[in-house]
Design an enzyme around this catalytic site. Structure first.
Site, PDB file in Angstrom:
ATOM      1  N   ARG A   8      11.268   3.777   3.585  1.00  0.00           N
ATOM      2  CA  ARG A   8      10.878   2.768   4.583  1.00  0.00           C
ATOM      3  C   ARG A   8      12.123   1.996   4.963  1.00  0.00           C
ATOM      4  O   ARG A   8      12.860   1.534   4.090  1.00  0.00           O
ATOM      5  CB  ARG A   8       9.805   1.822   4.048  1.00  0.00           C
ATOM      6  CG  ARG A   8       9.538   0.671   5.011  1.00  0.00           C
ATOM      7  CD  ARG A   8       8.311  -0.125   4.669  1.00  0.00           C
ATOM      8  NE  ARG A   8       7.091   0.610   4.945  1.00  0.00           N
ATOM      9  CZ  ARG A   8       5.876   0.067   4.870  1.00  0.00           C
ATOM     10  NH1 ARG A   8       5.740  -1.202   4.523  1.00  0.00           N
ATOM     11  NH2 ARG A   8       4.806   0.787   5.133  1.00  0.00           N
ATOM     12  N   LYS A  21      26.374  -3.949  -1.247  1.00  0.00           N
ATOM     13  CA  LYS A  21      27.853  -3.889  -1.235  1.00  0.00           C
ATOM     14  C   LYS A  21      28.366  -3.198   0.026  1.00  0.00           C
ATOM     15  O   LYS A  21      29.559  -2.962   0.159  1.00  0.00           O
ATOM     16  CB  LYS A  21      28.344  -3.107  -2.465  1.00  0.00           C
ATOM     17  CG  LYS A  21      27.983  -3.725  -3.799  1.00  0.00           C
ATOM     18  CD  LYS A  21      28.520  -2.839  -4.931  1.00  0.00           C
ATOM     19  CE  LYS A  21      27.527  -2.738  -6.060  1.00  0.00           C
ATOM     20  NZ  LYS A  21      27.784  -1.581  -6.919  1.00  0.00           N
ATOM     21  N   HIS A  74       4.777   5.536  11.658  1.00  0.00           N
ATOM     22  CA  HIS A  74       4.314   5.484  10.264  1.00  0.00           C
ATOM     23  C   HIS A  74       3.393   6.695  10.081  1.00  0.00           C
ATOM     24  O   HIS A  74       2.172   6.563  10.020  1.00  0.00           O
ATOM     25  CB  HIS A  74       3.579   4.165  10.035  1.00  0.00           C
ATOM     26  CG  HIS A  74       3.344   3.801   8.596  1.00  0.00           C
ATOM     27  ND1 HIS A  74       3.526   4.684   7.547  1.00  0.00           N
ATOM     28  CD2 HIS A  74       2.933   2.634   8.042  1.00  0.00           C
ATOM     29  CE1 HIS A  74       3.227   4.068   6.412  1.00  0.00           C
ATOM     30  NE2 HIS A  74       2.880   2.808   6.691  1.00  0.00           N
ATOM     31  N   ARG A 123       0.794  -1.226   0.000  1.00  0.00           N
ATOM     32  CA  ARG A 123       0.000   0.000   0.000  1.00  0.00           C
ATOM     33  C   ARG A 123       0.828   1.279   0.000  1.00  0.00           C
ATOM     34  O   ARG A 123       0.587   2.181  -0.807  1.00  0.00           O
ATOM     35  CB  ARG A 123      -0.922   0.041   1.243  1.00  0.00           C
ATOM     36  CG  ARG A 123      -2.155  -0.780   1.143  1.00  0.00           C
ATOM     37  CD  ARG A 123      -2.508  -1.366   2.509  1.00  0.00           C
ATOM     38  NE  ARG A 123      -1.529  -2.382   2.821  1.00  0.00           N
ATOM     39  CZ  ARG A 123      -1.644  -3.649   2.433  1.00  0.00           C
ATOM     40  NH1 ARG A 123      -2.715  -4.043   1.829  1.00  0.00           N
ATOM     41  NH2 ARG A 123      -0.688  -4.538   2.696  1.00  0.00           N
ATOM     42  N   THR A 124       1.785   1.356   0.912  1.00  0.00           N
ATOM     43  CA  THR A 124       2.484   2.642   1.078  1.00  0.00           C
ATOM     44  C   THR A 124       3.280   2.985  -0.168  1.00  0.00           C
ATOM     45  O   THR A 124       3.205   4.099  -0.692  1.00  0.00           O
ATOM     46  CB  THR A 124       3.402   2.592   2.321  1.00  0.00           C
ATOM     47  OG1 THR A 124       2.638   2.086   3.417  1.00  0.00           O
ATOM     48  CG2 THR A 124       3.936   3.969   2.658  1.00  0.00           C
TER      49      THR A 124
HETATM   50  N1   CP Z   1      -0.400  -0.103   5.847  1.00  0.00           N
HETATM   51  C1   CP Z   1       0.836  -0.322   5.314  1.00  0.00           C
HETATM   52  O1   CP Z   1       1.850   0.288   5.696  1.00  0.00           O
HETATM   53  O2   CP Z   1       0.832  -1.278   4.327  1.00  0.00           O
HETATM   54  P1   CP Z   1       2.118  -1.730   3.506  1.00  0.00           P
HETATM   55  O3   CP Z   1       3.075  -2.387   4.488  1.00  0.00           O
HETATM   56  O4   CP Z   1       1.610  -2.693   2.476  1.00  0.00           O
HETATM   57  O5   CP Z   1       2.753  -0.514   2.903  1.00  0.00           O
END
Ligand code: CP
Length: 305
Positions: free
Chosen positions: A104, A83, A132, A54-55
C-alpha cells in the site's frame, strides 16, 4: 507462478479470471475455519506506507490461515525509507526475503513500479486515489454470495467517487458484468471522466446527485467515505462534508432485499442504527475480505490452479 503474477489493477483481469477468483474464494471458506498448510514455507511481506486496518490484517490473517508466515513494514518511520531509500530499492531488497509482497502506497503508479522491479508477485493493496483491486474482488464476492449472481443487478456507487480508490476498481470490475451502474455523488466528487468513458461503452452508466431518484430500483447500494486526506484544498472538503447519509428513513424507501456495502472505515455516512437491519452487509464484507485474500494468495503463489 499462479493465475497471474502480479495483481496491480483490476483492469488487468478478464471476467473469466475474476470469476475464477470468486469460485476459489468460495472454496476457501471452510479453510478459514479449519486452517490449512497450503502455503507452508511461504513468506508474505506486507509493506504499508499508508494506514490500514482491514487490508493489512486480512492479508496477514489469510497468509497465517494457509500455513504461511508474515513479515511487515507498517510504519515507514522505522524502515530505511526514513533514511531516503526509494521504493525500487526497497522492493529489490524485500524480494530476497519474501515470496509475495503486498504493497500500500500513497502514490498512484507505485504498485506498477514495484512490479517492474520485483521478481516475486506484487499485490496492490491501494495505490493513492487510483485503485484497490483486492477490495473490488471482495466486494464482488460479497455481492455474489448475497445475490447469487452479479449479472442483471442494479448497483449504485455513492459518495466520494473522485478520490475513492475502491469505487474506481469496483466500477471497472463491474463493467465486466451485465449490470446497470448508477454513480451518485455531489458534483465536486464525480467519478473521474476517464473511468466513466472507459466503462460507458460496456455497461449502462448513469450519473446523478440524489440517490432517492433510483433507490427503489436498487439491488446494491455501495457507500464510501469522503477521502478528506486526499483533498488538495480543505475548503473544497468543507463544501461536500456531510452531504449524504444513509439512515433508517432513507432505507424505508428501498427494496426489502437491498444490500448495503461499504469498504470501511465509515465516518458518519451510514448511521449506526442501520447496522442491525437486514440491509447491512459491511461487516460481513470484512469477513469475505479474509476469504477472498486467501484465494488471491493461493492463486498468486500457485497453490491452487
Ligand atoms: N477497506 C480498506 O481498504 O480498509 P483499510 O484502509 O482499513 O485497509
Amino acid at each position: 507462478m499462479g493465475l497471474f503474477k502480479d495483481l496491480i489493477s483490476i483492469k488487468d483481469l478478464t471476467r473469466e479470471e475474476i470469476d475464477h477468483v470468486l469460485v476459489t474464494a468460495d472454496a476457501m471458506e471452510p479453510l478459514a475455519a479449519s486452517g490449512s498448510d497450503m502455503l507452508k514455507g511461504k513468506i508474505l511481506a506486507s509493506l504499508f506506507f499508508e494506514p490500514s486496518t482491514r487490508t493489512r490484517l486480512s492479508f496477514e490473517a489469510a497468509m497465517l490461515k494457509l500455513g504461511g508466515s508474515v513479515i511487515s513494514i507498517t510504519e515507514p518511520r522505522v524502515s530505511s525509507v526514513e533514511k531516503g531509500e526509494n521504493l525500487a530499492d526497497t522492493i529489490r531488497v524485500v524480494e530476497n526475503y519474501a515470496d509475495v509482497i503486498v504493497l500500500r502506497h500513497p502514490l498512484e503508479g507505485a504498485a506498477r513500479l514495484a512490479a517492474e522491479f520485483s521478481s516475486v508477485p506484487i499485490i496492490n493493496a491501494g495505490s493513492g486515489a487510483e485503485e484497490h483491486p483486492t477490495q473490488a474482488l471482495l466486494d464482488l464476492f460479497t455481492i455474489f454470495k448475497n445475490k447469487g449472481d452479479i449479472d442483471g443487478l442494479n448497483i449504485a456507487l455513492m459518495g466520494d467517487l473522485r478520490y475513492g480508490r475502491t469505487v474506481h476498481s469496483l466500477a471497472y470490475a463491474l463493467s465486466n458484468y451485465a449490470v446497470n451502474l448508477y454513480l451518485v455523488s455531489p458534483r465536486l466528487l464525480r467519478m473521474r471522466r476517464e473511468i466513466v468513458e472507459d466503462i460507458s461503452g460496456k455497461i449502462k452508466v448513469e450519473e446523478l446527485e440524489d440517490v432517492e431518484e433510483i433507490l427503489p430500483e436498487l439491488d446494491v447500494l455501495y457507500v464510501t467515505r469522503i477521502q478528506k486526506e486526499r483533498f488538495p484544498d480543505l475548503e473544497e472538503y468543507e463544501k461536500v462534508k456531510g452531504s449524504y447519509k444513509v439512515d433508517l428513513n432513507l432505507l424505508s424507501k428501498a427494496r426489502e432485499d437491498l444490500i448495503l456495502l461499504h469498504p470501511l472505515p465509515r465516518v458518519g455516512e451510514i448511521a449506526p442504527e442501520v447496522d442491525s437491519t437486514r440491509h447491512a452487509k459491511y461487516f460481513q464484507q470484512t469477513r469475505f475480505g479474509l476469504i477472498t485474500r486467501m484465494a488471491i494468495l493461493a492463486l498468486v503463489l500457485g497453490a491452487v490452479d
